[in-house]
Design a protein around this motif. Structure first.
Motif, short mmCIF file in Angstrom:
data_model
loop_
_atom_site.label_atom_id
_atom_site.label_comp_id
_atom_site.label_asym_id
_atom_site.label_seq_id
_atom_site.Cartn_x
_atom_site.Cartn_y
_atom_site.Cartn_z
N TRP A 87 0.85 -1.19 0.00
CA TRP A 87 0.00 0.00 0.00
C TRP A 87 0.88 1.23 0.00
O TRP A 87 1.84 1.33 0.74
N GLN A 88 0.55 2.19 -0.85
CA GLN A 88 1.28 3.45 -0.88
C GLN A 88 0.57 4.45 0.01
O GLN A 88 -0.62 4.70 -0.15
N THR A 89 1.29 5.01 0.95
CA THR A 89 0.67 5.91 1.91
C THR A 89 1.43 7.21 2.01
O THR A 89 2.65 7.25 1.86
N TYR A 90 0.70 8.28 2.26
CA TYR A 90 1.34 9.58 2.44
C TYR A 90 2.21 9.56 3.69
O TYR A 90 1.80 9.07 4.74
N SER A 91 3.44 10.06 3.56
CA SER A 91 4.36 9.99 4.68
C SER A 91 4.79 11.34 5.20
O SER A 91 4.67 11.63 6.38
N SER A 92 5.37 12.18 4.35
CA SER A 92 5.97 13.41 4.85
C SER A 92 6.04 14.45 3.76
O SER A 92 6.16 14.12 2.58
N THR A 93 5.96 15.72 4.15
CA THR A 93 6.13 16.79 3.18
C THR A 93 7.06 17.83 3.75
O THR A 93 7.32 17.88 4.94
N GLY A 94 7.55 18.69 2.89
CA GLY A 94 8.42 19.75 3.38
C GLY A 94 8.97 20.55 2.23
O GLY A 94 8.54 20.42 1.09
N THR A 95 9.93 21.40 2.53
CA THR A 95 10.58 22.20 1.50
C THR A 95 12.08 22.00 1.58
O THR A 95 12.62 21.60 2.61
N GLU A 96 12.73 22.23 0.49
CA GLU A 96 14.16 22.00 0.40
C GLU A 96 14.90 23.22 0.96
O GLU A 96 15.44 24.05 0.24
N THR A 97 14.91 23.36 2.25
CA THR A 97 15.59 24.46 2.91
C THR A 97 16.36 23.93 4.10
O THR A 97 16.14 22.81 4.56
N SER A 98 17.29 24.72 4.60
CA SER A 98 18.09 24.27 5.74
C SER A 98 17.26 24.15 7.00
O SER A 98 17.55 23.35 7.88
N GLU A 99 16.22 24.96 7.11
CA GLU A 99 15.35 24.90 8.28
C GLU A 99 13.89 24.79 7.80
O GLU A 99 13.15 25.78 7.78
N GLU A 192 13.50 8.89 8.97
CA GLU A 192 12.87 10.06 9.58
C GLU A 192 12.79 11.18 8.55
O GLU A 192 13.47 11.18 7.52
N ARG A 193 11.96 12.15 8.84
CA ARG A 193 11.70 13.25 7.90
C ARG A 193 12.97 13.99 7.51
O ARG A 193 13.18 14.31 6.34
N ASP A 194 13.84 14.27 8.47
CA ASP A 194 15.06 15.02 8.17
C ASP A 194 15.99 14.25 7.22
O ASP A 194 16.73 14.86 6.44
N VAL A 195 15.94 12.92 7.27
CA VAL A 195 16.76 12.11 6.37
C VAL A 195 16.28 12.28 4.93
O VAL A 195 17.08 12.42 3.99
N TYR A 196 14.96 12.27 4.76
CA TYR A 196 14.41 12.53 3.42
C TYR A 196 14.78 13.95 2.97
O TYR A 196 15.14 14.17 1.80
N ALA A 197 14.66 14.91 3.88
CA ALA A 197 14.94 16.30 3.53
C ALA A 197 16.38 16.47 3.04
O ALA A 197 16.64 17.19 2.07
#
Length: 210
Positions: A87-99, A192-197
């Motif tokens: 199953w494909q599930t929504y995981s994380s969103t964000g922007t490509e910034t340092s913070e 974790e989210r930061d790893v994807y970021a």
């Protein structure tokens, strides 16, 4: 008399043309019709899961009216879709910034990059076996937990073009769950989210067509 009839016919044709135009305009306001004519646009972050249904380095169906991606300085809003047990599930969103703004999700219309994350293994030496009682009262079951290894393919939301690939490790906090569903055989942690970021921050692609 003939001129009057001709004028009446012309007026009726004009009225019919205007009516048809209003109907067509009204139909264009309906999302399915609008998408069929102009191309799909994402209306929910979970809609991007369809882009992770491709094979190899090819994405699934992209969104022709998604936000354009231009390489270079961001921010470049993104969404991660994790595949778990088929199953494909929504995981994380964000922007490509340092913070990145951790608590703020981008609008679906703003998403430029889609990361498809698939579990492909487990980090050596991290697997543990956990016993559980079957809720039906039959023999107990065991489940393997471990730190997951994930292959990530990043695509441009508008075109489906491959931006890049990466391999990431899941969260290293591996432990037995208090309860588990019957029939479950294994579970491997996700990044974790930061790893994807960090992965997304270093990727570039050819500019989208205007």
């Amino acid at each position: 008399m003939r001129e009057a009839r001709l004028g009446l016919v012309v007026r009726r044709l004009l009225v019919a043309t205007v009516a048809l135009g209003l109907v067509a305009w009204g139909l264009m306001l309906l999302p399915p019709v609008n998408d069929a004519v102009l191309g799909d646009r994402p209306r929910d972050l979970a809609d991007f899961a369809r882009m992770c249904e491709g094979e190899g380095d090819s994405s699934g169906e992209p969104f022709p009216r998604a936000a354009a991606y231009e390489p270079g300085a961001g921010p470049h809003p993104w969404v991660v879709i994790e595949e778990e047990d088929g199953w494909q599930t929504y995981s994380s969103t964000g922007t490509e910034t340092s913070e990145p703004e951790r608590d703020k999700e981008p609008d679906p219309d703003a998403v430029q990059l889609v990361a498809c994350s698939v579990v492909t293994g487990v980090v050596a030496g991290t697997a543990i076996t956990c016993p559980y009682n079957n809720p039906l009262g039959s023999d107990g079951q065991t489940i393997e937990f471990g730190q997951g290894l994930h292959t990530v393919a990043v695509y441009e939301a508008r075109t489906g073009d491959l931006v890049g690939n990466g391999r990431l490790e899941g969260d290293d906090a591996v432990e037995c769950w208090e309860t588990a569903s019957s029939g479950m055989e294994s579970y491997y942690t996700a990044p974790e989210r930061d790893v994807y970021a960090d992965l997304l921050a270093g990727m570039y692609a050819a500019p989208s067509a205007p």
